[in-house]
Design an enzyme around this catalytic site. Sequence first.
Site, mmCIF file in Angstrom:
data_model
loop_
_atom_site.group_PDB
_atom_site.id
_atom_site.type_symbol
_atom_site.label_atom_id
_atom_site.label_comp_id
_atom_site.label_asym_id
_atom_site.label_seq_id
_atom_site.Cartn_x
_atom_site.Cartn_y
_atom_site.Cartn_z
ATOM 1 N N TYR A 44 -1.563 -1.152 -12.055
ATOM 2 C CA TYR A 44 -2.906 -1.688 -12.244
ATOM 3 C C TYR A 44 -3.411 -1.448 -13.663
ATOM 4 C CZ TYR A 44 -2.616 -1.391 -7.173
ATOM 5 O OH TYR A 44 -2.214 -1.505 -5.875
ATOM 6 N N ARG A 62 3.178 -1.520 -5.982
ATOM 7 C CA ARG A 62 2.758 -0.293 -6.663
ATOM 8 C C ARG A 62 3.860 0.759 -6.636
ATOM 9 N NH1 ARG A 62 -2.261 3.162 -4.434
ATOM 10 N NH2 ARG A 62 -1.121 2.708 -2.522
ATOM 11 N N GLU A 106 5.177 -5.609 0.827
ATOM 12 C CA GLU A 106 4.789 -5.753 -0.577
ATOM 13 C C GLU A 106 4.651 -4.374 -1.248
ATOM 14 O OE1 GLU A 106 1.169 -8.063 -0.326
ATOM 15 O OE2 GLU A 106 2.040 -9.242 1.303
ATOM 16 N N TYR A 161 -13.318 3.124 -9.409
ATOM 17 C CA TYR A 161 -13.416 3.951 -8.209
ATOM 18 C C TYR A 161 -12.949 5.383 -8.461
ATOM 19 C CZ TYR A 161 -9.106 1.105 -7.982
ATOM 20 O OH TYR A 161 -7.984 0.382 -8.286
ATOM 21 N N CYS A 203 -19.468 1.697 -25.159
ATOM 22 C CA CYS A 203 -20.770 2.328 -24.890
ATOM 23 C C CYS A 203 -21.182 2.077 -23.441
ATOM 24 C CB CYS A 203 -21.816 1.784 -25.854
ATOM 25 S SG CYS A 203 -23.388 2.662 -25.753
ATOM 26 N N GLY A 216 0.765 -1.225 0.000
ATOM 27 C CA GLY A 216 0.000 0.000 0.000
ATOM 28 C C GLY A 216 0.800 1.281 0.000
#
Length: 208
Positions: free
Chosen positions: A167, A72, A69, A112, A138, A35
């Site tokens: 991602y 990212r 971890e 999100y 669409c 994170g």
Amino acid sequence: TQVKPFVTLLKTLLGYVDTLAQEGITLQYLDIGGGLGISYNNENPPTPKELADAFAPYFKGKKFILLFEPGRFLVGNAGVLVTQVLYRKHSEHKTFVIVDAGMNDLARPALYDAYHEIVPAVKNSSPDKVVDVVGPVCESGDYFAKGRRIEFPDKDEFLVVKNAGAYGFSMSSQYNSRPRAAEVMIDGKKIHLIRKRETFKDLILNEK
């Protein structure tokens, strides 16, 4: 993007570890997850060293194998999505820039409302304009930015959607019968095609 929540998490985990130790259960590994943030929109996340310095006092006298971890943090800023402008459209209240990439290529904005900076692949002298950058699928969720001020691109110009390394392709899909994009690795001035673009044949390859 701050150290404090990580420290709160660590203290909570160590409390559980102590409780287990009182029951005779000794842990060898401690996984504090991931994170660690990156800068999507002027955030100022801590460095791994700053995080390690904040953790260090809590590990004195302990003998864990510590797992972390930072995926990212390592690859998020290393990847971008390059997309071409198909056309521009004006309505009474909005200006749209329609690009050839879609929500299947980068799902985070649709899922999100994630922010990804969008810049021209080649700098030009176009004036800034407030636009919605949307894809050709669409779906109302097929967008990369809403009400965003960017350099107004012309048809056929390329835009770069930043911070897509963590991602991007890993969350992409063949939704709406759209073949997935090619992946290219840039090593200095060398360009390597590391995953070829899918074709319609790939879409139906496993069908019987």
